[in-house]
Design a protein around this motif. Structure first.
Motif, PDB file in Angstrom:
ATOM      1  N   GLY A  83      -5.218   8.706   2.930  1.00  0.00           N
ATOM      2  CA  GLY A  83      -5.097   8.243   1.548  1.00  0.00           C
ATOM      3  C   GLY A  83      -4.020   8.833   0.676  1.00  0.00           C
ATOM      4  O   GLY A  83      -3.825   8.369  -0.445  1.00  0.00           O
ATOM      5  N   SER A  84      -3.288   9.852   1.138  1.00  0.00           N
ATOM      6  CA  SER A  84      -2.241  10.436   0.296  1.00  0.00           C
ATOM      7  C   SER A  84      -1.217  11.160   1.159  1.00  0.00           C
ATOM      8  O   SER A  84      -1.513  11.583   2.282  1.00  0.00           O
ATOM      9  N   ILE A  85      -0.010  11.337   0.612  1.00  0.00           N
ATOM     10  CA  ILE A  85       1.032  12.074   1.322  1.00  0.00           C
ATOM     11  C   ILE A  85       0.629  13.537   1.467  1.00  0.00           C
ATOM     12  O   ILE A  85       0.872  14.167   2.499  1.00  0.00           O
ATOM     13  N   LYS A  86      -0.007  14.079   0.440  1.00  0.00           N
ATOM     14  CA  LYS A  86      -0.455  15.469   0.494  1.00  0.00           C
ATOM     15  C   LYS A  86      -1.401  15.682   1.673  1.00  0.00           C
ATOM     16  O   LYS A  86      -1.265  16.647   2.431  1.00  0.00           O
ATOM     17  N   ALA A  87      -2.335  14.764   1.853  1.00  0.00           N
ATOM     18  CA  ALA A  87      -3.291  14.883   2.958  1.00  0.00           C
ATOM     19  C   ALA A  87      -2.612  14.720   4.304  1.00  0.00           C
ATOM     20  O   ALA A  87      -2.987  15.385   5.284  1.00  0.00           O
ATOM     21  N   VAL A  88      -1.606  13.862   4.365  1.00  0.00           N
ATOM     22  CA  VAL A  88      -0.849  13.687   5.609  1.00  0.00           C
ATOM     23  C   VAL A  88      -0.213  15.015   6.015  1.00  0.00           C
ATOM     24  O   VAL A  88      -0.255  15.415   7.186  1.00  0.00           O
ATOM     25  N   ARG A  89       0.383  15.711   5.025  1.00  0.00           N
ATOM     26  CA  ARG A  89       1.023  17.003   5.315  1.00  0.00           C
ATOM     27  C   ARG A  89      -0.020  18.051   5.713  1.00  0.00           C
ATOM     28  O   ARG A  89       0.164  18.786   6.685  1.00  0.00           O
ATOM     29  N   ARG A 110       0.835  -1.204   0.000  1.00  0.00           N
ATOM     30  CA  ARG A 110       0.000   0.000   0.000  1.00  0.00           C
ATOM     31  C   ARG A 110       0.872   1.257   0.000  1.00  0.00           C
ATOM     32  O   ARG A 110       0.575   2.234  -0.711  1.00  0.00           O
ATOM     33  N   ILE A 111       1.937   1.255   0.779  1.00  0.00           N
ATOM     34  CA  ILE A 111       2.856   2.401   0.828  1.00  0.00           C
ATOM     35  C   ILE A 111       3.477   2.637  -0.542  1.00  0.00           C
ATOM     36  O   ILE A 111       3.565   3.771  -1.028  1.00  0.00           O
ATOM     37  N   ALA A 112       3.915   1.561  -1.189  1.00  0.00           N
ATOM     38  CA  ALA A 112       4.519   1.670  -2.521  1.00  0.00           C
ATOM     39  C   ALA A 112       3.508   2.194  -3.537  1.00  0.00           C
ATOM     40  O   ALA A 112       3.843   2.993  -4.420  1.00  0.00           O
ATOM     41  N   GLU A 113       2.280   1.765  -3.389  1.00  0.00           N
ATOM     42  CA  GLU A 113       1.215   2.207  -4.296  1.00  0.00           C
ATOM     43  C   GLU A 113       0.969   3.700  -4.150  1.00  0.00           C
ATOM     44  O   GLU A 113       0.870   4.441  -5.141  1.00  0.00           O
ATOM     45  N   ILE A 114       0.861   4.182  -2.917  1.00  0.00           N
ATOM     46  CA  ILE A 114       0.586   5.597  -2.661  1.00  0.00           C
ATOM     47  C   ILE A 114       1.753   6.479  -3.121  1.00  0.00           C
ATOM     48  O   ILE A 114       1.551   7.564  -3.670  1.00  0.00           O
ATOM     49  N   HIS A 115       2.986   5.999  -2.910  1.00  0.00           N
ATOM     50  CA  HIS A 115       4.168   6.778  -3.292  1.00  0.00           C
ATOM     51  C   HIS A 115       4.549   6.571  -4.755  1.00  0.00           C
ATOM     52  O   HIS A 115       5.497   7.192  -5.234  1.00  0.00           O
ATOM     53  N   GLU A 116       3.832   5.677  -5.439  1.00  0.00           N
ATOM     54  CA  GLU A 116       4.141   5.328  -6.826  1.00  0.00           C
ATOM     55  C   GLU A 116       5.600   4.913  -6.964  1.00  0.00           C
ATOM     56  O   GLU A 116       6.330   5.333  -7.881  1.00  0.00           O
ATOM     57  N   ALA A 163      14.179  12.795  12.968  1.00  0.00           N
ATOM     58  CA  ALA A 163      13.390  11.868  12.159  1.00  0.00           C
ATOM     59  C   ALA A 163      12.038  12.502  11.881  1.00  0.00           C
ATOM     60  O   ALA A 163      11.319  12.885  12.810  1.00  0.00           O
ATOM     61  N   GLU A 164      11.708  12.657  10.609  1.00  0.00           N
ATOM     62  CA  GLU A 164      10.388  13.142  10.230  1.00  0.00           C
ATOM     63  C   GLU A 164       9.519  11.912   9.975  1.00  0.00           C
ATOM     64  O   GLU A 164       9.793  11.133   9.055  1.00  0.00           O
ATOM     65  N   THR A 165       8.513  11.725  10.792  1.00  0.00           N
ATOM     66  CA  THR A 165       7.792  10.456  10.778  1.00  0.00           C
ATOM     67  C   THR A 165       6.280  10.645  10.865  1.00  0.00           C
ATOM     68  O   THR A 165       5.788  11.628  11.422  1.00  0.00           O
ATOM     69  N   PHE A 166       5.580   9.690  10.295  1.00  0.00           N
ATOM     70  CA  PHE A 166       4.121   9.615  10.455  1.00  0.00           C
ATOM     71  C   PHE A 166       3.723   8.145  10.438  1.00  0.00           C
ATOM     72  O   PHE A 166       4.495   7.275  10.011  1.00  0.00           O
ATOM     73  N   ALA A 167       2.540   7.867  10.928  1.00  0.00           N
ATOM     74  CA  ALA A 167       2.093   6.480  11.102  1.00  0.00           C
ATOM     75  C   ALA A 167       1.425   5.952   9.836  1.00  0.00           C
ATOM     76  O   ALA A 167       0.683   6.685   9.160  1.00  0.00           O
ATOM     77  N   TYR A 168       1.669   4.677   9.555  1.00  0.00           N
ATOM     78  CA  TYR A 168       1.011   4.048   8.412  1.00  0.00           C
ATOM     79  C   TYR A 168      -0.506   4.147   8.544  1.00  0.00           C
ATOM     80  O   TYR A 168      -1.199   4.404   7.552  1.00  0.00           O
ATOM     81  N   ASP A 169      -1.022   3.949   9.732  1.00  0.00           N
ATOM     82  CA  ASP A 169      -2.477   3.986   9.931  1.00  0.00           C
ATOM     83  C   ASP A 169      -3.057   5.336   9.521  1.00  0.00           C
ATOM     84  O   ASP A 169      -4.157   5.414   8.951  1.00  0.00           O
ATOM     85  N   ASP A 170      -2.314   6.423   9.804  1.00  0.00           N
ATOM     86  CA  ASP A 170      -2.784   7.751   9.399  1.00  0.00           C
ATOM     87  C   ASP A 170      -2.784   7.877   7.877  1.00  0.00           C
ATOM     88  O   ASP A 170      -3.717   8.443   7.293  1.00  0.00           O
ATOM     89  N   LEU A 171      -1.730   7.348   7.237  1.00  0.00           N
ATOM     90  CA  LEU A 171      -1.659   7.385   5.778  1.00  0.00           C
ATOM     91  C   LEU A 171      -2.817   6.622   5.161  1.00  0.00           C
ATOM     92  O   LEU A 171      -3.439   7.074   4.188  1.00  0.00           O
ATOM     93  N   GLU A 172      -3.134   5.483   5.728  1.00  0.00           N
ATOM     94  CA  GLU A 172      -4.220   4.659   5.200  1.00  0.00           C
ATOM     95  C   GLU A 172      -5.565   5.377   5.329  1.00  0.00           C
ATOM     96  O   GLU A 172      -6.411   5.302   4.429  1.00  0.00           O
TER      97      GLU A 172
END
Length: 366
Positions: free
Chosen positions: A334-340, A52-58, A322-331
């Protein structure tokens, strides 16, 4: 790299399980001691999060984390006294960090049992007793040496003597060293003894095809009850080593169809690999980008600089943050943009303890 050793009596399915795990061809014949030298293989840890991470980051590639498994020669009663391949078997176990104990829980007149019949309680007891007897011998010899040093009144020797005396009493009651309560400051000392029965263990109940998909039968029920009574924290996983070996040989589409036909959502090996990973006290963090998404292994409670060092020693030496965020939040978003945008990326320092599922970008300067 941490290792999990596959142990058990001869002819219980250890090598078949190892072959299925590693897609290798270790000897798995129907006679005792077909494995003499330990076979070693690297096994990918199945983790849907990486995909899923690879998919979101293309990401152009994805690299999973791995666990090392070691297929060790079968043990027989009297191994602690050198019977069979006893001394070699015990020496090989001392080199692993956790034990995957395979117990035969299937009836098949065509597969020889070294003791004449199926009895998982007896079989488990033989292996555990031999490990404990070998440990008792180590403890008694070390206690003799330590007692002489303790007479001079040295605090370190006195502490070691006290721990060894408790271990001797505990092992003498037929209990594994891993089940004895010790103080946190005694843990490094206990590890230095390299006791076989101090290693964490999980049990694999090797069942027949007719026992799938549940992996349960009269033998597994007896095994689970015995484990519950004296090793309540140990896990028991039911699977068929023969079926797992057949699954590995199939093409992905055929494998999916076969799993569906026998009522399984995933291979039993996936459950075993994840359980072994947990048994070793490991967690996964991720790095991600367009080039690759990758899973990394660290011990639970590892701080951020130590995790950075798994990638490269320069990352640890020159660690800034370390700049970090949780996989659960990404899921969820749905996107890195939204995480930011939602402020879910944190900046953590040297004292940050890495959590399972963290996605991290390390900042460093050397």
């Amino acid at each position: 790299m941490l290792k999990a050793g596959i142990v058990g009596l001869p002819n219980v399915g250890k090598s078949s399980l190892f072959n299925a795990l590693t897609s290798q061809s270790a000897p798995a014949e129907n006679y005792p001691f077909c494995t003499v030298e330990p076979n070693v293989g690297m096994v990918e840890v199945p983790d849907a999060r990486l995909h899923r991470i690879a998919e979101i980051h293309e990401s152009r590639s994805r690299i999973p984390t791995v666990v090392q498994f070691v297929d060790i020669a079968g043990l027989v009663e009297g191994a602690s006294l050198g019977e069979g391949l006893g001394n070699k078997f015990l020496a090989n176990i001392r080199e692993v960090d956790a034990i995957v104990h395979v117990v035969r829980c299937f009836d098949d007149p065509d597969v020889t049992h070294v003791l004449g019949g199926v009895d998982p309680i007896r079989d488990r007891g033989i292996v555990n007793t031999e490990l404990q007897l070998a440990d008792l011998d180590v403890v008694e010899k070390r206690l003799d040496r330590t007692a002489k040093k303790a007479k001079s009144g040295g605090n370190e020797a006195l502490r070691e003597q006290g721990l060894l005396e408790r271990l001797k009493e505990h092992l003498g009651r037929g209990l594994p060293a891993r089940g004895m309560e010790i103080a946190s400051e005694e843990v490094p000392l206990l590890r230095s003894f390299q006791l076989l029965s101090a290693r964490p263990v999980l049990y694999v109940a090797n069942v027949g095809e007719s026992d799938l998909p549940s992996g349960e039968n009269k033998w597994t029920k007896r095994l689970r009850e015995a484990v519950r009574v004296d090793e309540a924290e140990a896990m028991v996983i039911g699977l068929s080593a023969r079926i797992e070996a057949e699954l590995v040989a199939l093409e992905p589409a055929e494998r999916t169809e076969f799993l569906h036909d026998i009522g399984l959502e995933e291979p039993g090996l996936h459950r075993l690999i994840r359980a072994t990973y947990e048994l070793l006290g490991l967690i996964t963090f991720f790095t991600a980008g367009e080039k690759e998404s990758r899973a990394w292994t660290v011990r639970r409670d590892t701080r951020a600089p130590g995790a950075a060092g798994e990638i490269h020693s320069d990352f640890e030496r020159g660690f800034i943050r370390a700049e970090t965020f949780a996989y659960d939040d990404l899921e969820v978003v749905g996107s890195i943009k939204a995480v930011r945008e939602k402020g879910l990326i944190r900046s953590e320092g040297k004292e940050y303890v890495v959590k399972d599922g963290d996605i991290i970008l390390f900042r460093f300067n050397v």
